[in-house]
Enzyme design. Structure first.
Site, short mmCIF file in Angstrom:
data_model
loop_
_atom_site.label_atom_id
_atom_site.label_comp_id
_atom_site.label_asym_id
_atom_site.label_seq_id
_atom_site.Cartn_x
_atom_site.Cartn_y
_atom_site.Cartn_z
N LEU A 61 -18.34 62.24 61.82
CA LEU A 61 -19.79 62.15 61.75
C LEU A 61 -20.29 60.94 60.98
CD1 LEU A 61 -20.71 65.92 61.29
CD2 LEU A 61 -20.50 64.59 63.39
N HIS A 63 -21.48 57.09 60.63
CA HIS A 63 -22.10 56.11 61.51
C HIS A 63 -21.34 54.78 61.43
CE1 HIS A 63 -25.43 58.94 60.86
NE2 HIS A 63 -25.87 58.55 62.04
N GLU A 98 -16.93 54.86 53.38
CA GLU A 98 -16.11 53.69 53.63
C GLU A 98 -15.33 53.30 52.39
OE1 GLU A 98 -18.96 53.82 56.92
OE2 GLU A 98 -19.08 54.20 54.79
N ASP A 112 3.59 54.98 50.61
CA ASP A 112 4.58 54.78 51.66
C ASP A 112 5.60 53.70 51.29
OD1 ASP A 112 5.62 55.04 54.46
OD2 ASP A 112 4.87 52.98 54.57
#
Length: 309
Positions: A61, A63, A98, A112
């Site tokens: 959801l 934008h 973000e 990782d």
């Protein structure tokens, strides 16, 4: 998805961080850039930047936003590294997600690249959180801290004659009330300059903080609001209507036809809105932060230290 089409674009930024805990020898590998997969800090920085740019593809959801800046920084300690993501945009909604996504994916990339050098239990990612956000309503206020009075004057021959209900003026009245204006006066008059002058004179005599006319800013022979209001303005504020027209033109090309004016008349701020509901509400959405700032900080008779941050 939430509709943000009615929100004005502002410069927005967000800073988020998280912490990766690892053995001391792993942190040293980060400093030296010598994991078996390569330089982990550089790789994680690229991963974080890519994550910021593609957050809308990862979180359903969110934008899509133009990302003008995305940075990943590190603070290395003895057995931990803090990952700090900073993201900026100019848009109608913020970039908190973000920034959080960028910090998280950078941390996962470090995880990782370090896992071949220690046991899984020795690696932990903690304390993912938003540290700061700027822009939008959190920085540019859209509600008065102290109530101020306002007057809405609707100009419409058909509404005044009772042939159709007023939706534009009522929408502005309700939005002003939600923004902390009180009391909010409301009147409907026909497109008659003499009646508009009488309304404005009465409002000015009462030192009403904000006077908004709705209607009469178009190009028909009866549209005389601009010509009637302009002589009252002792200090014009053309930027208000420039902002409103620019905001409106991104939604309808007809916004360019509005001839609205704005400015101070004595202690009162006067702004002329279009008569359509869409035009009126879009105008208020575009300039409401400026109206709040003018009323709270710049109104004549109020001290204003000057300077902006």
């Amino acid at each position: 998805m939430k509709d943000v089409g009615g929100k004005p674009e502002t410069r927005r930024s967000a800073r988020a961080s998280c912490v990766l805990h690892a053995p001391a020898d792993c942190i040293e590998r980060l400093r030296n850039g010598d994991t078996e997969k390569g330089d982990a800090l550089k790789t994680a920085r690229v991963a974080g930047i890519l994550a910021a740019k593609r957050t809308d593809e990862l979180i359903p959801l969110c934008h899509p936003l133009p990302i003008y800046r995305a940075d990943i920084d590190y603070e290395l300690a003895g057995i931990s590294v803090k990952i700090i993501a900073t993201v900026e945009t100019i848009g109608p909604t913020g970039v908190e997600m973000e920034a959080l996504t960028a910090a998280s994916l950078a941390a996962l990339t470090l995880y990782d690249m370090l896992k071949p050098h220690c046991r899984p239990a020795e690696l932990r990612i903690t304390d993912t959180h938003l540290e700061d956000k700027r822009g939008g309503k959190s920085q540019f206020g859209r509600k008065l801290r102290v109530a101020a009075d306002a007057r809405v004057i609707v100009l419409s021959d058909t509404v005044a004659a009772g042939r159709k209900p007023d939706t534009a003026g009522r929408a502005v009245e309700q939005a002003l009330a939600a923004a902390g204006f009180a009391p909010v006066g409301y009147d409907v008059i026909p497109d008659e300059p003499a009646q508009l002058r009488a309304q404005v004179d009465a409002a000015l005599a009462s030192d009403v903080a904000l006077i908004i006319t709705v209607g009469g800013t178009g190009v028909s022979p009866r549209d005389q609001t601009t010509e009637t209001v302009a002589p009252y303005l002792s200090q014009a504020l053309p930027g208000l209507m420039e902002a409103a027209r620019a905001f409106g033109q991104r939604r309808t090309p007809y916004a360019a036809l509005s001839r609205g004016v704005a400015g101070y008349a004595g202690k009162s701020l006067i702004v002329t809105f279009p008569g359509s509901r869409g035009g009126a509400t879009e105008t208020l959405a575009a300039i409401l932060p400026s109206l709040v700032h003018l009323i709270e900080v710049c109104r004549p008779g109020k001290p204003h230290a000057g300077g902006y941050s």
